[in-house]
Design a protein around this motif. Structure first.
Motif, PDB file in Angstrom:
ATOM      1  N   SER A  25       0.847  -1.181   0.000  1.00 14.40           N
ATOM      2  CA  SER A  25       0.000   0.000   0.000  1.00 14.40           C
ATOM      3  C   SER A  25       0.880   1.226   0.000  1.00 14.40           C
ATOM      4  O   SER A  25       2.048   1.171   0.374  1.00 14.40           O
ATOM      5  N   GLY A  26       0.348   2.336  -0.412  1.00 17.47           N
ATOM      6  CA  GLY A  26       1.132   3.564  -0.410  1.00 17.47           C
ATOM      7  C   GLY A  26       1.587   3.949  -1.797  1.00 17.47           C
ATOM      8  O   GLY A  26       1.737   3.115  -2.676  1.00 17.47           O
ATOM      9  N   ARG A  27       1.835   5.229  -1.979  1.00 15.99           N
ATOM     10  CA  ARG A  27       2.162   5.761  -3.287  1.00 15.99           C
ATOM     11  C   ARG A  27       3.623   5.608  -3.659  1.00 15.99           C
ATOM     12  O   ARG A  27       4.019   5.918  -4.773  1.00 15.99           O
ATOM     13  N   THR A  28       4.442   5.167  -2.700  1.00 15.36           N
ATOM     14  CA  THR A  28       5.882   5.147  -2.945  1.00 15.36           C
ATOM     15  C   THR A  28       6.382   3.818  -3.478  1.00 15.36           C
ATOM     16  O   THR A  28       7.573   3.632  -3.643  1.00 15.36           O
ATOM     17  N   PHE A  29       5.475   2.881  -3.770  1.00 14.95           N
ATOM     18  CA  PHE A  29       5.920   1.551  -4.183  1.00 14.95           C
ATOM     19  C   PHE A  29       6.801   1.613  -5.411  1.00 14.95           C
ATOM     20  O   PHE A  29       7.834   0.956  -5.475  1.00 14.95           O
ATOM     21  N   SER A  30       6.429   2.408  -6.391  1.00 18.76           N
ATOM     22  CA  SER A  30       7.173   2.423  -7.647  1.00 18.76           C
ATOM     23  C   SER A  30       8.573   3.007  -7.491  1.00 18.76           C
ATOM     24  O   SER A  30       9.415   2.824  -8.373  1.00 18.76           O
ATOM     25  N   SER A  31       8.827   3.694  -6.397  1.00 21.27           N
ATOM     26  CA  SER A  31      10.166   4.243  -6.156  1.00 21.27           C
ATOM     27  C   SER A  31      10.938   3.446  -5.119  1.00 21.27           C
ATOM     28  O   SER A  31      12.010   3.860  -4.684  1.00 21.27           O
ATOM     29  N   ALA A  32      10.395   2.300  -4.728  1.00 23.77           N
ATOM     30  CA  ALA A  32      11.035   1.470  -3.702  1.00 23.77           C
ATOM     31  C   ALA A  32      11.731   0.258  -4.303  1.00 23.77           C
ATOM     32  O   ALA A  32      11.172  -0.415  -5.175  1.00 23.77           O
ATOM     33  N   ASP A  33      12.941   0.025  -3.836  1.00 23.00           N
ATOM     34  CA  ASP A  33      13.578  -1.264  -4.104  1.00 23.00           C
ATOM     35  C   ASP A  33      12.893  -2.295  -3.204  1.00 23.00           C
ATOM     36  O   ASP A  33      12.551  -1.995  -2.061  1.00 23.00           O
ATOM     37  N   MET A  34      12.711  -3.495  -3.723  1.00 26.91           N
ATOM     38  CA  MET A  34      11.989  -4.531  -2.974  1.00 26.91           C
ATOM     39  C   MET A  34      12.858  -5.767  -2.794  1.00 26.91           C
ATOM     40  O   MET A  34      13.617  -6.154  -3.692  1.00 26.91           O
TER      41      MET A  34
END
Length: 126
Positions: A25-34
């Motif tokens: 959840s959250g808007r920052t997923f696309s800028s997060a390394d996973m």
């Protein structure tokens, strides 16, 4: 703030396959390394696989290379771990984690990750 929920764990025989999912959840997923990590009973949590925010570079532990594949869907805010040819030594609780792409800590390192899921159990029988 990012919340992560893993699913897809279970009991499988050696040689079988599972696909783990981690919904964010959250808007920052696309800028997060996973990353995916795992912890077996009596052992420390260890790195399994990681993928950059763009879905480009991927990284694997030597023990899973060639058997596991990490991928992500930035539209669905989900990261996956396809696990093939599972072995009893893959038995563990699997955690997904999210960390800023701007962090200088290397992507395979646990301290890079600020957010963690609750984990999903994977059990491989021999």
């Amino acid at each position: 703030q990012v919340q992560l929920v893993e699913s897809g764990g279970g009991l499988v025989q050696a040689g079988g396959s599972l696909r783990l999912s981690c919904a964010a959840s959250g808007r920052t997923f696309s800028s997060a390394d996973m990353g995916w990590f795992r912890q077996a009973p009596g052992k420390e949590r260890e790195f399994v696989a990681a993928i950059s925010s763009s879905g480009g570079p991927t990284y694997y532990a030597d023990s899973v290379k060639g058997r596991f594949t990490i991928s992500r869907d930035n539209v669905k805010n989900t990261v996956y771990l396809q696990m093939n040819d599972l072995k009893p030594e893959d038995t563990a609780v699997y955690y997904c984690a999210a960390g800023s792409q701007y962090s200088s800590v290397f992507i395979t390192t646990q301290r890079k990750y600020d957010y963690w899921g609750q984990g999903t159990q994977v059990t491989v029988s021999s």
